[in-house]
Write a protein that holds these residues in place. Structure first.
Motif, PDB file in Angstrom:
ATOM      1  N   LYS A   8      56.622  39.025  30.329  1.00  0.00           N
ATOM      2  CA  LYS A   8      56.221  40.218  31.380  1.00  0.00           C
ATOM      3  C   LYS A   8      54.666  40.419  31.303  1.00  0.00           C
ATOM      4  O   LYS A   8      54.420  40.527  31.709  1.00  0.00           O
ATOM      5  CB  LYS A   8      56.897  41.103  31.697  1.00  0.00           C
ATOM      6  CG  LYS A   8      57.200  42.176  32.767  1.00  0.00           C
ATOM      7  CD  LYS A   8      57.994  43.542  32.855  1.00  0.00           C
ATOM      8  CE  LYS A   8      57.915  44.193  33.487  1.00  0.00           C
ATOM      9  NZ  LYS A   8      57.675  45.497  33.597  1.00  0.00           N
ATOM     10  N   THR A   9      54.365  41.410  29.936  1.00  0.00           N
ATOM     11  CA  THR A   9      53.685  41.699  29.610  1.00  0.00           C
ATOM     12  C   THR A   9      52.533  40.730  30.205  1.00  0.00           C
ATOM     13  O   THR A   9      50.792  41.105  30.777  1.00  0.00           O
ATOM     14  CB  THR A   9      52.891  42.093  28.478  1.00  0.00           C
ATOM     15  OG1 THR A   9      54.218  42.760  27.754  1.00  0.00           O
ATOM     16  CG2 THR A   9      51.351  42.745  27.893  1.00  0.00           C
ATOM     17  N   LEU A  10      52.129  39.363  29.878  1.00  0.00           N
ATOM     18  CA  LEU A  10      50.713  38.011  29.783  1.00  0.00           C
ATOM     19  C   LEU A  10      50.843  37.937  31.426  1.00  0.00           C
ATOM     20  O   LEU A  10      50.039  38.322  31.509  1.00  0.00           O
ATOM     21  CB  LEU A  10      51.816  37.076  28.982  1.00  0.00           C
ATOM     22  CG  LEU A  10      51.529  37.396  27.251  1.00  0.00           C
ATOM     23  CD1 LEU A  10      52.167  35.866  26.737  1.00  0.00           C
ATOM     24  CD2 LEU A  10      50.102  37.048  26.588  1.00  0.00           C
ATOM     25  N   LEU A  11      52.382  38.132  31.698  1.00  0.00           N
ATOM     26  CA  LEU A  11      52.000  37.420  32.814  1.00  0.00           C
ATOM     27  C   LEU A  11      51.501  39.157  34.294  1.00  0.00           C
ATOM     28  O   LEU A  11      50.946  38.228  34.986  1.00  0.00           O
ATOM     29  CB  LEU A  11      53.431  37.561  33.952  1.00  0.00           C
ATOM     30  CG  LEU A  11      54.456  36.171  33.644  1.00  0.00           C
ATOM     31  CD1 LEU A  11      55.508  35.840  33.962  1.00  0.00           C
ATOM     32  CD2 LEU A  11      53.003  34.946  34.249  1.00  0.00           C
ATOM     33  N   GLU A  12      51.695  40.170  34.127  1.00  0.00           N
ATOM     34  CA  GLU A  12      51.250  41.125  34.308  1.00  0.00           C
ATOM     35  C   GLU A  12      49.643  41.381  34.282  1.00  0.00           C
ATOM     36  O   GLU A  12      49.433  41.621  34.808  1.00  0.00           O
ATOM     37  CB  GLU A  12      52.034  42.098  34.020  1.00  0.00           C
ATOM     38  CG  GLU A  12      52.789  43.121  34.155  1.00  0.00           C
ATOM     39  CD  GLU A  12      53.398  44.299  33.556  1.00  0.00           C
ATOM     40  OE1 GLU A  12      54.602  44.358  34.589  1.00  0.00           O
ATOM     41  OE2 GLU A  12      53.787  44.783  33.021  1.00  0.00           O
ATOM     42  N   ARG A  13      49.703  40.861  32.698  1.00  0.00           N
ATOM     43  CA  ARG A  13      47.919  40.552  32.222  1.00  0.00           C
ATOM     44  C   ARG A  13      47.090  39.906  33.286  1.00  0.00           C
ATOM     45  O   ARG A  13      46.234  40.001  33.883  1.00  0.00           O
ATOM     46  CB  ARG A  13      47.290  41.008  30.708  1.00  0.00           C
ATOM     47  CG  ARG A  13      47.321  42.037  30.152  1.00  0.00           C
ATOM     48  CD  ARG A  13      47.749  41.690  28.665  1.00  0.00           C
ATOM     49  NE  ARG A  13      46.482  40.650  28.525  1.00  0.00           N
ATOM     50  CZ  ARG A  13      47.125  39.396  27.306  1.00  0.00           C
ATOM     51  NH1 ARG A  13      47.637  39.495  26.523  1.00  0.00           N
ATOM     52  NH2 ARG A  13      46.197  38.495  26.866  1.00  0.00           N
ATOM     53  N   ALA A  14      47.893  38.278  32.993  1.00  0.00           N
ATOM     54  CA  ALA A  14      47.236  37.276  34.543  1.00  0.00           C
ATOM     55  C   ALA A  14      47.590  37.813  35.389  1.00  0.00           C
ATOM     56  O   ALA A  14      46.147  37.393  36.282  1.00  0.00           O
ATOM     57  CB  ALA A  14      48.396  36.444  33.708  1.00  0.00           C
ATOM     58  N   VAL A  15      48.050  38.698  36.491  1.00  0.00           N
ATOM     59  CA  VAL A  15      47.401  39.084  37.463  1.00  0.00           C
ATOM     60  C   VAL A  15      46.753  40.019  37.744  1.00  0.00           C
ATOM     61  O   VAL A  15      46.162  39.865  39.036  1.00  0.00           O
ATOM     62  CB  VAL A  15      49.178  39.428  38.192  1.00  0.00           C
ATOM     63  CG1 VAL A  15      48.867  39.634  39.219  1.00  0.00           C
ATOM     64  CG2 VAL A  15      50.700  38.009  37.603  1.00  0.00           C
ATOM     65  N   SER A  16      46.878  40.890  36.923  1.00  0.00           N
ATOM     66  CA  SER A  16      45.755  42.124  36.743  1.00  0.00           C
ATOM     67  C   SER A  16      44.215  41.315  36.822  1.00  0.00           C
ATOM     68  O   SER A  16      43.392  42.024  36.927  1.00  0.00           O
ATOM     69  CB  SER A  16      46.356  42.933  36.431  1.00  0.00           C
ATOM     70  OG  SER A  16      46.175  42.748  35.100  1.00  0.00           O
ATOM     71  N   HIS A  17      44.239  40.230  35.608  1.00  0.00           N
ATOM     72  CA  HIS A  17      43.096  39.290  35.318  1.00  0.00           C
ATOM     73  C   HIS A  17      42.259  39.045  36.920  1.00  0.00           C
ATOM     74  O   HIS A  17      42.912  37.230  36.716  1.00  0.00           O
ATOM     75  CB  HIS A  17      42.965  39.129  34.021  1.00  0.00           C
ATOM     76  CG  HIS A  17      41.380  38.460  33.789  1.00  0.00           C
ATOM     77  ND1 HIS A  17      40.273  39.552  33.102  1.00  0.00           N
ATOM     78  CD2 HIS A  17      41.399  37.097  33.636  1.00  0.00           C
ATOM     79  CE1 HIS A  17      39.893  38.927  32.852  1.00  0.00           C
ATOM     80  NE2 HIS A  17      40.230  37.528  33.303  1.00  0.00           N
ATOM     81  N   SER A  18      41.226  39.157  36.900  1.00  0.00           N
ATOM     82  CA  SER A  18      40.614  37.557  38.111  1.00  0.00           C
ATOM     83  C   SER A  18      40.431  36.750  37.233  1.00  0.00           C
ATOM     84  O   SER A  18      38.721  36.995  36.262  1.00  0.00           O
ATOM     85  CB  SER A  18      39.849  38.053  39.580  1.00  0.00           C
ATOM     86  OG  SER A  18      38.485  38.859  38.677  1.00  0.00           O
ATOM     87  N   SER A  19      40.297  36.118  37.588  1.00  0.00           N
ATOM     88  CA  SER A  19      39.140  34.884  36.341  1.00  0.00           C
ATOM     89  C   SER A  19      38.872  33.439  37.562  1.00  0.00           C
ATOM     90  O   SER A  19      39.747  33.074  38.862  1.00  0.00           O
ATOM     91  CB  SER A  19      40.698  34.140  35.826  1.00  0.00           C
ATOM     92  OG  SER A  19      40.127  32.932  34.645  1.00  0.00           O
ATOM     93  N   GLU A  20      37.765  33.276  37.250  1.00  0.00           N
ATOM     94  CA  GLU A  20      36.657  32.339  37.977  1.00  0.00           C
ATOM     95  C   GLU A  20      37.376  30.880  37.389  1.00  0.00           C
ATOM     96  O   GLU A  20      37.624  29.863  38.236  1.00  0.00           O
ATOM     97  CB  GLU A  20      35.437  32.495  37.868  1.00  0.00           C
ATOM     98  CG  GLU A  20      34.827  33.543  38.942  1.00  0.00           C
ATOM     99  CD  GLU A  20      32.822  33.978  37.517  1.00  0.00           C
ATOM    100  OE1 GLU A  20      33.234  32.781  37.930  1.00  0.00           O
ATOM    101  OE2 GLU A  20      32.987  35.141  37.774  1.00  0.00           O
TER     102      GLU A  20
END
Length: 136
Positions: A105-117
């Motif tokens: 869950k923590t990893l997914l939350e980080r991935a969702v909140s982080h915009s990646s090019e």
């Protein structure tokens, strides 16, 4: 006494026909008597047995664990201390799964909140690549 065919049993227990056969092969349900033509003839208790097995699976028990629990339910000799030990092991297993799910869950939350090019810099994919999100 009324008997059920395998199809009737599967329908009443809300499972697939192959599930009934599989449970029978694994020893989770008793192999029933057969007619002269070779048809399985289950009694009403098989419906309850399958429903009980499905409920045990739904709360996280494996088929091997269900075999053990079923033996205890059916009166196989087992001590209360043995049952308590088994329950404590299951609690520890559940706690480990909760920790793993929280990490996911923590990893997914980080991935969702982080915009990646690009996908190559996605924190979730990087973490998995580095081996920190393993299912050990």
């Amino acid at each position: 006494m009324a008997y059920l065919t395998i199809g009737e049993l599967a329908k009443r227990a809300s499972v697939n026909l192959e599930t009934v056969r599989y449970y029978e092969r694994r020893g989770l349900i008793v192999e029933p008597p057969r007619t002269k033509a070779g048809y399985r003839m289950y009694d009403e208790s098989a419906v309850d047995d399958i429903r009980w097995i499905r409920q045990a699976q739904a709360i996280g028990f494996t088929l091997q664990e269900i075999l053990y629990l079923k033996a205890m339910r059916d009166g196989a000799a087992s001590s209360e201390a043995e049952l308590r030990c088994h329950a404590q092991e299951k609690i520890a297993e559940i706690e480990k799964k909760i920790e793993q799910l929280q990490e996911m869950k923590t990893l997914l939350e980080r991935a969702v909140s982080h915009s990646s090019e690009s996908f190559a810099t996605c924190p979730l994919l990087q973490t998995i690549k580095q081996g920190r999100a393993s299912n050990e």
